[in-house]
Design a protein around this motif. Structure first.
Motif, PDB file in Angstrom:
ATOM      1  N   THR A  11      18.092 -31.835  64.789  1.00 21.17           N
ATOM      2  CA  THR A  11      17.807 -33.135  63.587  1.00 21.17           C
ATOM      3  C   THR A  11      16.379 -31.713  64.131  1.00 21.17           C
ATOM      4  OG1 THR A  11      19.575 -34.764  63.978  1.00 21.17           O
ATOM      5  CG2 THR A  11      16.631 -34.347  62.844  1.00 21.17           C
ATOM      6  N   ALA A  12      16.138 -31.249  62.772  1.00 18.77           N
ATOM      7  CA  ALA A  12      14.743 -30.129  62.917  1.00 18.77           C
ATOM      8  C   ALA A  12      13.970 -31.339  61.686  1.00 18.77           C
ATOM      9  CB  ALA A  12      15.316 -29.212  62.724  1.00 18.77           C
ATOM     10  N   ILE A  21       8.276 -33.255  53.934  1.00 25.20           N
ATOM     11  CA  ILE A  21       8.531 -33.126  54.852  1.00 25.20           C
ATOM     12  C   ILE A  21      10.115 -32.851  55.085  1.00 25.20           C
ATOM     13  CG2 ILE A  21       7.478 -32.933  56.547  1.00 25.20           C
ATOM     14  CD1 ILE A  21       9.505 -35.327  57.250  1.00 25.20           C
ATOM     15  N   GLU A  22      10.860 -32.059  55.554  1.00 20.79           N
ATOM     16  CA  GLU A  22      12.127 -31.554  55.058  1.00 20.79           C
ATOM     17  C   GLU A  22      13.017 -32.290  56.456  1.00 20.79           C
ATOM     18  OE1 GLU A  22      14.973 -28.376  52.777  1.00 20.79           O
ATOM     19  OE2 GLU A  22      14.033 -27.728  54.203  1.00 20.79           O
ATOM     20  N   ILE A  23      13.423 -32.972  56.470  1.00 19.39           N
ATOM     21  CA  ILE A  23      15.114 -33.146  57.366  1.00 19.39           C
ATOM     22  C   ILE A  23      16.416 -33.010  57.487  1.00 19.39           C
ATOM     23  CG2 ILE A  23      15.309 -35.443  58.738  1.00 19.39           C
ATOM     24  CD1 ILE A  23      13.056 -36.898  57.985  1.00 19.39           C
ATOM     25  N   LEU A  24      16.636 -32.118  58.727  1.00 16.07           N
ATOM     26  CA  LEU A  24      17.487 -31.054  59.090  1.00 16.07           C
ATOM     27  C   LEU A  24      18.282 -32.173  59.716  1.00 16.07           C
ATOM     28  CD1 LEU A  24      16.191 -27.686  58.255  1.00 16.07           C
ATOM     29  CD2 LEU A  24      16.932 -29.074  56.222  1.00 16.07           C
ATOM     30  N   LYS A  25      19.866 -33.091  59.378  1.00 21.06           N
ATOM     31  CA  LYS A  25      19.653 -33.972  60.112  1.00 21.06           C
ATOM     32  C   LYS A  25      21.131 -32.801  60.759  1.00 21.06           C
ATOM     33  CE  LYS A  25      20.675 -38.665  60.899  1.00 21.06           C
ATOM     34  NZ  LYS A  25      21.785 -38.527  61.060  1.00 21.06           N
ATOM     35  N   LEU A  64      20.235 -30.561  70.775  1.00 18.69           N
ATOM     36  CA  LEU A  64      19.660 -30.997  71.581  1.00 18.69           C
ATOM     37  C   LEU A  64      20.490 -32.741  71.935  1.00 18.69           C
ATOM     38  CD1 LEU A  64      17.216 -30.983  68.908  1.00 18.69           C
ATOM     39  CD2 LEU A  64      17.171 -29.497  71.222  1.00 18.69           C
ATOM     40  N   LYS A  65      19.846 -33.387  72.949  1.00 20.74           N
ATOM     41  CA  LYS A  65      20.430 -34.280  73.535  1.00 20.74           C
ATOM     42  C   LYS A  65      20.400 -35.987  72.384  1.00 20.74           C
ATOM     43  CE  LYS A  65      20.514 -33.305  78.670  1.00 20.74           C
ATOM     44  NZ  LYS A  65      19.657 -32.459  78.411  1.00 20.74           N
ATOM     45  N   GLU A  66      20.137 -36.861  72.699  1.00 24.62           N
ATOM     46  CA  GLU A  66      20.637 -37.977  71.585  1.00 24.62           C
ATOM     47  C   GLU A  66      18.576 -38.489  72.050  1.00 24.62           C
ATOM     48  OE1 GLU A  66      22.248 -41.365  72.364  1.00 24.62           O
ATOM     49  OE2 GLU A  66      20.616 -42.314  71.322  1.00 24.62           O
ATOM     50  N   GLY A  67      17.845 -38.512  70.994  1.00 19.59           N
ATOM     51  CA  GLY A  67      16.547 -38.621  71.697  1.00 19.59           C
ATOM     52  C   GLY A  67      15.370 -37.278  71.228  1.00 19.59           C
ATOM     53  N   GLN A  68      16.106 -36.366  71.217  1.00 12.47           N
ATOM     54  CA  GLN A  68      15.257 -34.775  70.789  1.00 12.47           C
ATOM     55  C   GLN A  68      15.975 -34.674  69.615  1.00 12.47           C
ATOM     56  OE1 GLN A  68      17.521 -32.267  74.073  1.00 12.47           O
ATOM     57  NE2 GLN A  68      16.292 -33.697  75.731  1.00 12.47           N
ATOM     58  N   TYR A  69      14.641 -33.841  69.262  1.00 15.89           N
ATOM     59  CA  TYR A  69      14.442 -33.012  67.948  1.00 15.89           C
ATOM     60  C   TYR A  69      13.660 -31.443  67.936  1.00 15.89           C
ATOM     61  CZ  TYR A  69      14.979 -37.968  66.644  1.00 15.89           C
ATOM     62  OH  TYR A  69      15.530 -39.165  66.970  1.00 15.89           O
ATOM     63  N   LEU A 425      14.601 -41.598  60.103  1.00 16.18           N
ATOM     64  CA  LEU A 425      13.839 -40.741  60.656  1.00 16.18           C
ATOM     65  C   LEU A 425      12.345 -39.795  60.587  1.00 16.18           C
ATOM     66  CD1 LEU A 425      16.897 -38.079  60.787  1.00 16.18           C
ATOM     67  CD2 LEU A 425      15.505 -39.022  62.988  1.00 16.18           C
ATOM     68  N   HIS A 426      12.280 -41.141  58.885  1.00 15.12           N
ATOM     69  CA  HIS A 426      10.619 -40.346  58.615  1.00 15.12           C
ATOM     70  C   HIS A 426       9.173 -40.913  59.360  1.00 15.12           C
ATOM     71  CE1 HIS A 426      12.276 -38.926  54.890  1.00 15.12           C
ATOM     72  NE2 HIS A 426      11.486 -38.420  54.615  1.00 15.12           N
ATOM     73  N   ASP A 427       9.811 -41.357  60.022  1.00 13.07           N
ATOM     74  CA  ASP A 427       9.126 -43.438  60.862  1.00 13.07           C
ATOM     75  C   ASP A 427       9.328 -41.916  62.484  1.00 13.07           C
ATOM     76  OD1 ASP A 427       8.523 -44.481  59.135  1.00 13.07           O
ATOM     77  OD2 ASP A 427       9.942 -45.915  59.150  1.00 13.07           O
ATOM     78  N   ILE A 428      10.109 -42.313  62.693  1.00 12.60           N
ATOM     79  CA  ILE A 428      10.583 -41.178  64.176  1.00 12.60           C
ATOM     80  C   ILE A 428       9.274 -39.447  64.014  1.00 12.60           C
ATOM     81  CG2 ILE A 428      11.744 -39.518  65.706  1.00 12.60           C
ATOM     82  CD1 ILE A 428      14.069 -41.597  65.547  1.00 12.60           C
ATOM     83  N   PHE A 429       9.578 -39.181  62.803  1.00 10.76           N
ATOM     84  CA  PHE A 429       8.361 -37.959  62.685  1.00 10.76           C
ATOM     85  C   PHE A 429       6.996 -38.186  62.909  1.00 10.76           C
ATOM     86  CE2 PHE A 429       6.760 -34.961  60.199  1.00 10.76           C
ATOM     87  CZ  PHE A 429       5.685 -34.212  60.546  1.00 10.76           C
TER      88      PHE A 429
END
Ligand code: GUN
Ligand code: FE
Length: 454
Positions: A11-12, A21-25, A64-69, A425-429
């Motif tokens: 996910t980027a 922003i754009e979230i490329l999941k 990517l592993k879980e939790g990685q972006y 994901l917006h909050d994680i960002f």
């Protein structure tokens, strides 16, 4: 075997516009041998599964592993590489005194290539470890050491834009630290440009010479004119400081009876490939001139808090169509991290909007409409920097360079406060932008090459 050099799955986050922003999941990113993103494939795309089937299990597949972006690598539009050696010191004195008592004595030591090698090796590695994949550097007046910085960028895999600094005015600069004379300053600059252009031929990620008058107070009219001519002759980037502080802005007013922007323009130094640092005191005609000439601004919010005597109205200037990116301004800014500058850009803009003098009534205290959001500050550090340099960098998108940082929110020594497996994901960002430290940056890639890992 597939045809791509690498296939990445994860996910980027990338800027869609300056505000969004754009979230490329869970995308697949197909990287070609030039290190460019040839395709960005969404999970719902027909070919997603067949690409996975082809690449999964091979050495060139990275998931990517879980939790990685993925974030785009940062673009630092203003760094004084030699000043890394004094970062964090002497921030309690005004610009003029800081230059003369700390900075010029330090920079003069870069005539010693051994010392230059130590500092430049370290600053390039440190910036990479902080997620900066492209940097626009001031070196020093020394041609050899400036070339060494370009060589170190080339060999460490950072996209470096490097300037040999010009300070040719014997009246304004100390004898121990200046160009021998104007002729030598221009000859050294030309030789430096040619040498870096030669180095670029064997550098995958790119390395670029930059015409670099330190700022108008350091240079003679003849020197400034000659530099403008060299920039045109070799079609190079140009960088300088522009209207940074009350003193620097006032000096140019006294000498030319105009603002920095118009003085620089008269010498041919405002071009599409120009990036001017700070620019706190631009008035509207200056801003219009920047927009017309394609000149970009390196906004240096941490440094500005110490030396610029003001907060630049970035929201206003950006709305008028000027390209803007972020600069650390090491060591006027103490931090090598654009994460720190992203935060400060938001904080400073909020203080400009509300105002800071509590003895004034609320309606007189601030400059309404000045705030920028964290999304806009992220844009400045990434896509805005790429646009400022007119390079295909700063976005995770097809036909952009694979310049990325892998952020690990589950890094054991510094886990981010994410407690819900389905957190938006917006909050994680936003948590990433506010809380990331170098230990969260697991990998950094430039032009499809891994240049840092931890
Ligand atoms: N103006 C001229 N030189 C410099 C410098 O090294 N740093 C900053 N912040 N401003 C300058
Ligand atoms: Fe600077």
């Amino acid at each position: 075997m597939g045809k791509y050099m690498y296939l990445f799955q994860g996910t980027a986050f990338s800027s869609k516009s300056s505000k969004e922003i754009e979230i490329l999941k869970d995308y697949l990113f197909c990287i070609n041998t030039d290190g460019m993103i040839e395709r960005a494939v969404a999970p719902e795309d027909a070919e997603y599964q067949s690409l996975l089937d082809t690449y999964q299990g091979s050495d060139n597949f990275h998931r990517l592993k879980e939790g990685q972006y993925f974030l785009p690598g940062f673009i630092d539009l203003h760094v004084h590489a030699p000043q890394w050696a004094q970062s964090g010191t002497a921030l309690d004195i005004p610009l003029y005194d800081w230059l003369n008592t700390y900075t010029f004595p330090l920079e003069s030591k870069f005539s010693d290539l051994h010392f230059a090698q130590k500092v430049y090796d370290d600053v390039v590695s440190t910036l990479l470890a902080n997620g900066t994949t492209t940097a626009l550097y001031f070196a020093t007046v020394h041609k050899e050491a400036s070339l060494l910085l370009a060589q170190i960028c080339a060999s460490k895999g950072q996209r470096g834009l490097v300037g040999k600094v010009v300070m040719d005015d014997p009246e304004q600069n100390p004898e121990y630290y200046r160009d021998v004379d104007t002729k030598a300053a221009l000859a050294d600059t030309e030789e430096f440009i040619i040498a870096v252009q030669e180095l670029a031929k064997s550098t995958k990620q790119g390395v670029y010479p930059v015409v670099t008058p330190r700022f108008i107070p350091s240079c003679t009219d003849e020197g400034l004119k000659g530099l403008g001519e060299l920039a045109a002759k070799y079609d190079t980037y140009v960088q300088s400081h522009c209207s940074e502080s009350d003193w620097a802005h006032g000096y140019v007013q006294d000498r030319f009876h105009k603002n920095d922007a118009f003085a620089l323009y008269d010498f041919g130094l405002l071009r599409d490939k120009s990036v001017m640092a700070h620019c706190n005191f631009l008035d509207d005609p200056d801003v219009d001139l920047f927009a017309q000439t394609g000149t970009a601004i390196a906004h240096c919010p941490v440094s500005n808090a110490y030396f610029a005597n003001s907060v630049i109205p970035v929201a206003h200037i950006h709305a008028k169509g000027v390209d803007i990116g972020l600069g650390s301004d090491i060591s006027g800014g103490f931090s090598p991290s654009l994460f720190d500058n992203i935060k400060q850009a938001v904080i400073s803009s909020r203080m400009l909007e509300d105002g800071v003098n509590p003895s004034l009534p609320a309606e007189e205290r601030g400059a309404p409409g000045s705030r920028i959001t964290i999304h806009e500050a992220f844009y400045l550090a990434t896509a805005g920097g790429g646009e400022s340099l007119s390079l295909p960098i700063g976005r995770i998108q097809q036909n952009y360079a694979w310049d990325v940082q892998v952020i690990d929110t589950k890094c054991p020594s510094a886990k981010l406060p994410i407690f819900d497996d389905n957190e938006d994901l917006h909050d994680i960002f936003q948590k990433i932008l506010y809380l990331v430290r170098p230990e969260h940056i697991r990998e950094v890639w430039v032009q499809g090459e891994k240049v840092h890992s931890r």
